[in-house]
Scaffold this active site. Structure first.
Site, PDB file in Angstrom:
ATOM      1  N   LYS A  22      -1.528  -4.243  -2.997  1.00  0.00           N
ATOM      2  CA  LYS A  22      -2.135  -3.516  -2.387  1.00  0.00           C
ATOM      3  C   LYS A  22      -2.689  -1.883  -3.072  1.00  0.00           C
ATOM      4  CE  LYS A  22      -5.390  -1.897   1.202  1.00  0.00           C
ATOM      5  NZ  LYS A  22      -5.442  -0.621   1.063  1.00  0.00           N
TER       6      LYS A  22
ATOM      7  N   SER B  26       0.633  -1.145   0.044  1.00  0.00           N
ATOM      8  CA  SER B  26       0.082   0.013   0.499  1.00  0.00           C
ATOM      9  C   SER B  26       0.962   0.942   0.047  1.00  0.00           C
ATOM     10  CB  SER B  26      -1.330  -0.477   1.042  1.00  0.00           C
ATOM     11  OG  SER B  26      -0.273   0.357   2.651  1.00  0.00           O
TER      12      SER B  26
ATOM     13  N   GLN C 113      -9.205   3.848   1.474  1.00  0.00           N
ATOM     14  CA  GLN C 113     -10.070   3.610   2.458  1.00  0.00           C
ATOM     15  C   GLN C 113     -10.261   5.406   3.150  1.00  0.00           C
ATOM     16  OE1 GLN C 113      -7.825   1.039   2.279  1.00  0.00           O
ATOM     17  NE2 GLN C 113      -9.518  -0.113   0.909  1.00  0.00           N
TER      18      GLN C 113
END
Length: 457
Positions: free
Chosen positions: A311, A286, A315
């Site tokens: 990833k 991420s 969010q």
């Protein structure tokens, strides 16, 4: 640079947080009426008394589960508290980040210096039990709460690695939220390792980079291995010390919106003229992938190591007044060139693997291995013995006289009782020696340093 507090993070599930107010303008009234009607019916007619707040929690959790997105979760007050505290201070646990992948609770990376790292936990390990409690069907934040606990207590985990179940007893400890580790090698190459992207990471990173520059750093290896992610605005701040002004760092693509390009507001701390190489591996995820992708595509920095985790969604975290929290996916993030890395990861420019003994299976120290035995654990012990300089003559899992001799010689070197049986202190000592060997023979770091030195003035 974008100042959205995106959380495209493995870290959010076990270590990090970050709250951003973000609400929809309205909800379908008929849907609300249906939900209220269902709650009224349950409250009035269910066999046992019910708590309306639990019904509401269950309704929200059910909605999020229906999206079948492992990164979209609802957290009650206790879970949300753990979610937030880890980004602001130390916490108590085993020190490993986890994620739900295809319904499984999987280790993304152990934290540097943590009990999990010392116990041999590795990226990709699947945790299937905590004590006698199965994790089947659990969300990752539920598993995290089971694994965390007070310092000095023991987390008994059952994990699966390479198709085999192994039990680990890990003593919990205080896990400090130090995220940046830096050192200057004798060859003038500075190494800065970032273990995650928390609120303090950018400040720590700049401080350490300036310290190394003051000590004469001539080139930099930025080590993002085993970094599960974190806050994207923090990751962007780190990238801005190396990505030229105005160049893209990352793109965020929301539903029905054109991609929002976040560009570098270059922060000149003295690194701009240095040769730089970035280290990545399967535990880089991420936000770590955002930094690596930005440096590769917008700053011409080479990536060394192994393919990253993959990833590529972001969010937002929405806290509620009662202390609970909803984290939900709102965007896909893309590299500066507009490429998605979700489930595919970043491919290093220079692939380098660690020595084979760096990925050996876990061997339980209470297992008794002796002559005439045959097992996968014996094969692992034979490989470890050879790695530390005591050749057992074979590495096929059969414990013969030569293996007994190698074990005896190893025990004598460690001043242990020379029994020729591999168990207890002998196994633990072997594991520690192999771990030290891995650190001393970091082939990925050495290759990165070599590439940096080739460019040093």
């Amino acid at each position: 640079m974008s100042r959205w507090k995106w959380i495209p993070a493995m870290l959010a599930s076990a270590l990090a947080g970050g709250a951003v107010a973000y609400t929809y303008a309205s909800l379908n009234q008929s849907g609300i009426s249906k939900l209220e009607n269902a709650m009224d019916l349950i409250e009035d007619g269910y066999l046992e008394p019910v708590d309306r707040s639990k019904l509401i929690d269950g309704a929200i959790e059910g909605m999020l589960r229906s999206l079948e997105d492992p990164y979209t979760t609802y957290m009650d007050q206790e879970e949300a508290k753990a979610f937030y505290e880890s980004i602001n201070a130390s916490f108590e646990g085993i020190g490993a980040t986890m994620e739900e992948i295809d319904g499984r609770i999987v280790i993304v990376a152990p934290i540097k210096g943590s009990p999990a790292e010392a116990a041999g936990v590795k990226p990709g390990d699947q945790v299937i039990k905590v004590g006698d409690t199965s994790l089947e069907g659990m969300k990752v934040h539920e598993a995290v709460l089971l694994i965390r606990g007070k310092k000095g207590t023991t987390a008994d985990l059952t994990i699966v690695r390479d198709g085999k179940e192994v039990k680990l007893s890990i003593v919990r400890d205080t896990i400090p939220l130090q995220t940046v580790y830096a050192e200057l090698r004798g060859d003038g190459v500075g190494v800065i390792r970032i273990s995650s992207f928390a609120e303090t990471t950018s400040e720590e990173y700049v401080k350490e980079a300036k310290r190394l520059l003051g000590e004469g750093m001539k080139g930099l290896v930025l080590d993002l291995r085993q970094n599960p992610g974190g806050l994207t605005d923090t990751a962007e701040e780190v990238a801005e010390t190396l990505v030229p002004d105005g160049e893209p760092i990352v793109q965020f693509k929301r539903r029905d919106h054109p991609a929002e390009v976040s560009r570098s507001d270059y922060n000149d701390i003295g690194l701009g003229e240095l040769p730089v190489v970035v280290l990545i591996d399967a535990g880089s995820a991420s936000a770590a992938e955002i930094v690596a992708g930005a440096l590769q595509q917008s700053a011409g920095v080479r990536l060394v190591g192994e393919k990253s985790f993959g990833k590529g969604t972001a969010q937002l975290s929405q806290p509620f007044q009662d202390g609970s929290n909803m984290k939900y996916t709102v965007a896909e993030w893309l590299t500066p060139n507009g490429n998605t890395i979700n489930k595919s990861g970043l491919t290093p420019d220079v692939p380098v693997s660690l020595p084979s003994y760096a990925s050996l299976p876990i061997v339980e120290s209470d297992l008794v291995m002796k002559e005439n035995g045959f097992s996968g654990e014996i094969k692992t012990v034979q490989t470890m013995l050879k790695a530390v300089g005591f050749d057992p003559g074979r590495e096929d899992g059969f414990f013969d006289a030569n293996t007994t001799k190698a074990v005896r010689e190893y025990q004598a070197s460690k001043k242990l009782e020379s029994t020729g049986i591999a168990t207890g202190e002998t196994t633990r000592a072997l594991i520690e020696d192999v771990r030290a060997l891995i650190q001393a023979n970091d082939t990925q770091l050495e290759k990165a340093a070599e590439l940096v030195k080739e460019q040093m003035k």
